[in-house]
Design an enzyme around this catalytic site. Structure first.
Site, PDB file in Angstrom:
ATOM      1  N   LYS A  79       0.878  -1.024  -0.121  1.00 24.71           N
ATOM      2  CA  LYS A  79       0.041  -0.017   0.011  1.00 24.71           C
ATOM      3  C   LYS A  79       0.878   1.229   0.181  1.00 24.71           C
ATOM      4  O   LYS A  79       1.938   1.260   0.692  1.00 24.71           O
ATOM      5  CB  LYS A  79      -0.969  -0.014   1.359  1.00 24.71           C
ATOM      6  CG  LYS A  79      -1.823   1.117   1.438  1.00 24.71           C
ATOM      7  CD  LYS A  79      -2.826   0.952   2.683  1.00 24.71           C
ATOM      8  CE  LYS A  79      -3.782   2.199   2.820  1.00 24.71           C
ATOM      9  NZ  LYS A  79      -4.390   2.054   4.036  1.00 24.71           N
ATOM     10  N   SER A 154      -9.571   2.003   3.084  1.00 18.82           N
ATOM     11  CA  SER A 154      -8.749   2.548   2.283  1.00 18.82           C
ATOM     12  C   SER A 154      -7.535   1.595   1.482  1.00 18.82           C
ATOM     13  O   SER A 154      -7.114   2.205   0.426  1.00 18.82           O
ATOM     14  CB  SER A 154      -7.776   3.914   2.826  1.00 18.82           C
ATOM     15  OG  SER A 154      -6.922   3.217   3.973  1.00 18.82           O
ATOM     16  N   SER A 178      -9.652  -0.361   7.371  1.00 15.43           N
ATOM     17  CA  SER A 178      -8.899  -0.318   5.915  1.00 15.43           C
ATOM     18  C   SER A 178      -8.323  -1.422   5.336  1.00 15.43           C
ATOM     19  O   SER A 178      -7.985  -1.527   4.311  1.00 15.43           O
ATOM     20  CB  SER A 178      -8.027   0.790   5.789  1.00 15.43           C
ATOM     21  OG  SER A 178      -8.770   1.765   5.703  1.00 15.43           O
TER      22      SER A 178
END
Ligand code: GLN
Length: 485
Positions: A79, A154, A178
């Site tokens: 990420k 996210s 997330s």
């Protein structure tokens, strides 16, 4: 070139590497091709093609010599919030676009030491603020199960990359869901560890008393292995717990009958999708048939979890994001002249609308006249939530609930109303407020073929038991219409 099949677990990859069915250079070419082929998903924002080709040759040699680490064969995405030395990291924000990290996060150091191959940076919501991956400066990520649906957020790019087989595993971060929520929307496994289980050194901060790194994988086995490698004390993060890390991957067996709670308020929650409810009830029934005790428990604070979470995280975010001022890091407005206009214009142009909203609300709840009414009060409510959750877990081994109230929603469907978007986090933020570990496992597809996730919450530092029971659930309790990949 050898034909490479789609792999779901590291052990399958390692078996074929050992047997010479594939080579690591073949495998990385396969992923590079696939990333290209599915570029429309928008999961990767950068691919480290040169790096991975070199690394593949190097690690292939180690495999031949018998000196390879435990993650040899694992091609993994990061990420875009996790620092990796000499690589860019932007948290999908214009304010950090082209920022190049001068050091690696502890999690990156640890996976590299075990010979994982990092293939690229994955899309996410700007500064990890969001639940749909629509707040990224690189645009939304599409769900591989249905391109018109969100990936979740996210860590949306991370979940879709694993779902679509663009890499074997990914590392995301979870502040209020997330890792777990996109994992549920994409039919993969996502783990949020106990707060403090994994070092936050080199992770760009959103809300520091919540943030944790967690693995996203196809299998519980791979999540367990990754977690045991990234977890543990770290001299660079004083909030990383000293507690030793059990060998989660070697302890993936569960025995005897367990006591599991489900929350009455969760099953009666407004907006709970009927198929999600049905799936949860099916799991409860199946667990009972298997001899476990599954009982309803009241959790009277459910309606307070979302407001409490948002007040606290926005407050922390407003403080953490003060450092992006156009002077120290990243973007500086070309139109700025003088100190104040450098701050104002760089921040106005560099941050997206959701991040600005949170900085403003966070600053408000921390301001002199409102501190006690909002921030102080939210801290007290957090204690109540934490205590009640711990009380339940003193009596039960796990709490079971759906990860999300609905399956993945449409791209653009919730972007007009931030409160509607925030409310979708209702089932994931409890574990975050309480600081306990939680996992989302793929539990079936709904009638439209969209993945649904079930969530298990465990005791503080109880990742071992949580992972073992999750594996058992995935093997035995999954919904009848679940399609095993
Ligand atoms: N959707 C939640 C939020 O917007 C969770 C984000 C996260 O865990 N990083 O804050």
């Amino acid at each position: 070139m050898l034909q490479v099949r789609r792999y779901y677990t590291l052990s399958e990859v390692q078996e074929d590497l050992q047997a010479g069915v594939i080579t690591l250079p073949n495998l990385v070419e396969h992923y590079l091709q696939r990333i290209d082929e599915y570029a429309e998903l928008n999961a990767f924002i950068e691919v480290f093609a040169g790096d991975v080709r070199e690394k593949a040759i190097e690690i292939q040699q180690k495999i031949r010599n018998g000196t390879a680490g435990r993650l040899a064969g694992m091609v993994i995405g990061l990420k875009d919030i996790i620092a990796y030395k000499d690589h860019k990291v932007s948290v999908c924000s214009r304010i950090l676009e082209n920022y190049c990290s001068i050091y690696s996060s502890t999690v990156v150091e640890r996976i590299l030491a075990e010979d994982a191959i990092i293939i690229g940076r994955l899309n996410c919501d700007e500064f990890a603020m969001g639940g749909s991956n629509e707040n990224s400066c690189y645009g939304p990520v599409k769900n591989f199960a249905d391109y018109t649906k969100v990936a979740g957020g996210s860590s949306g790019g991370s979940a879709v990359a694993v779902q679509a087989g663009l890499c074997l595993a990914a590392l995301g971060t979870d502040t209020g869901g997330s890792v777990r929520q996109p994992a549920a929307f994409c039919g993969v496994v996502g783990v949020k560890p106990t707060y403090g289980r994994v070092s936050r050194h080199g992770i760009i901060a959103y809300a520091s008393s919540f943030d944790q790194v967690g693995p996203i994988t196809n299998s519980v086995e791979d999540a367990a292995l990754l977690l045991e490698i990234i977890a543990g004390p770290d001299e660079y993060d004083s909030t990383a717990a000293q507690q030793l890390v059990p060998s989660y991957s070697a302890l993936l067996h569960t025995s005897g009958s367990k006591k599991i709670a489900y929350l009455t308020e969760v099953l009666n929650a407004d907006g709970l999708d009927p198929e999600v409810q049905e799936l949860t009830e099916h799991a409860i029934q199946k667990l009972r048939e298997e001899g476990h005790t599954v009982e309803p428990v009241s959790f009277p604070y459910l309606e307070y979890v979302v407001p409490t979470y948002y007040i606290l995280t926005m407050a922390e975010a407003s403080s953490n994001l003060a450092r992006y001022d156009g002077v120290h890091y990243g973007y500086r407005s070309p139109g700025a002249h003088g100190l104040e206009s450098t701050y104002k214009q760089s921040r106005s142009e560099g941050f997206g609308p959701e991040v600005k909203r949170r900085i403003m609300l966070g600053t408000f709840v921390l301001s002199a006249g409102y501190y006690d009414a909002y921030y102080g009060k939210a801290q007290k409510v957090r204690q109540l939530i934490r205590r009640k959750t711990e009380e339940i877990l003193a009596e039960y081994d796990f709490i079971l609930m759906p990860t999300t109230p609905t399956p993945a929603f449409g791209i653009g469907e919730k972007t007009d109303d931030p409160v509607v978007m925030y409310l979708a986090d209702i089932f994931t933020v409890q574990a975050s407020l309480a600081g306990i570990p939680a996992i989302s496992i793929p539990a079936g597809n709904n009638s439209k073929g969209l993945p649904l996730g079930l969530q298990l919450l465990g005791k503080r530092f109880g990742e071992g038991e949580l992972l073992a029971f999750s594996k058992y659930m995935l093997d035995t309790v999954k919904s009848d219409h679940y399609i095993q990949q």
